[in-house]
Write a protein that holds these residues in place. Structure first.
Motif, short mmCIF file in Angstrom:
data_model
loop_
_atom_site.label_atom_id
_atom_site.label_comp_id
_atom_site.label_asym_id
_atom_site.label_seq_id
_atom_site.Cartn_x
_atom_site.Cartn_y
_atom_site.Cartn_z
N UNK A 164 0.65 -1.27 -0.21
CA UNK A 164 -0.04 -0.06 -0.16
C UNK A 164 0.84 1.27 -0.03
N UNK A 165 1.91 1.50 0.56
CA UNK A 165 2.83 2.40 0.64
C UNK A 165 3.41 2.69 -0.55
N UNK A 166 3.97 1.62 -1.60
CA UNK A 166 4.37 1.89 -2.98
C UNK A 166 3.14 2.33 -3.64
N UNK A 167 1.94 1.84 -3.45
CA UNK A 167 0.85 2.28 -4.20
C UNK A 167 0.40 3.76 -3.90
N UNK A 168 0.74 4.01 -2.42
CA UNK A 168 0.48 5.57 -2.22
C UNK A 168 1.33 6.43 -2.78
N UNK A 169 2.74 6.04 -2.99
CA UNK A 169 3.84 6.93 -3.62
C UNK A 169 3.46 7.05 -4.97
N UNK A 170 2.91 5.83 -5.78
CA UNK A 170 2.51 6.12 -7.11
C UNK A 170 1.57 6.87 -7.29
N UNK A 171 0.48 6.81 -6.46
CA UNK A 171 -0.72 7.88 -6.55
C UNK A 171 -0.32 9.25 -6.11
N UNK A 172 0.39 9.52 -5.06
CA UNK A 172 0.84 11.08 -4.91
C UNK A 172 1.94 11.50 -5.68
N UNK A 173 2.79 10.83 -6.50
CA UNK A 173 3.63 11.35 -7.28
C UNK A 173 4.80 12.26 -6.35
N UNK A 174 5.41 13.15 -6.92
CA UNK A 174 5.47 13.41 -8.38
C UNK A 174 6.44 12.62 -9.20
#
Length: 142
Positions: free
Chosen positions: A51-61
């Motif tokens: 979920x943390x990698x997914x959050x980074x993907x979502x938030x960017x940049x």
């Protein structure tokens, strides 16, 4: 129903924790299980979605894609449970969070279509199976 149960069993066999929001929809479970199998085939060291990698993907940049939309949050807002707005047309975009939009990530064809378009726009390339699974895992917990 047997296909959906098999998909869930495959996800569990790979050691993937299935968030409660995801567990409520067998179609979402099947999509995630398919991405897990693909991620494992691409990288034998793959253990689980994050979920943390997914959050980074979502938030960017991110760099490589369109500089004006260098994150999913650029159109979908920093709050995945909020309604987003298309950058060019101003059209509303349904929330990405499963808690606010139970239909998210339940149609495999639509999921692939969106990833196909949006990954190229945000990242400048196609998303990997791991990135797709991470993304869905993050938004399923929101």
């Amino acid at each position: 129903m047997k296909k959906k149960q098999a998909a869930l069993a495959a996800a569990l066999a790979l050691g993937i924790a299935v968030p409660v929001a995801m567990a409520a929809d067998p179609a979402r479970e099947a999509i995630l299980a398919a991405y897990a199998a693909q991620a494992k085939a691409e990288d034998a060291a793959f253990a689980a979605f994050s979920a943390e990698r997914g959050r980074s993907l979502y938030m960017g940049p991110h760099q490589g894609g369109n500089p004006e939309t260098n994150a999913c949050a650029a159109c979908h807002t920093g709050n995945p449970a909020a309604t987003g707005r298309h950058r060019k047309t101003g059209r509303g975009i349904e929330p990405m969070a499963v808690s606010a939009n139970r239909a998210r990530f339940t149609d495999a064809g639509e999921v692939e279509k969106q990833f196909g378009r949006d990954c190229k726009n945000v990242l400048g390339r196609a998303c990997t199976a791991r990135e797709k699974g991470d993304f869905i895992t993050f938004l399923s917990a929101q």
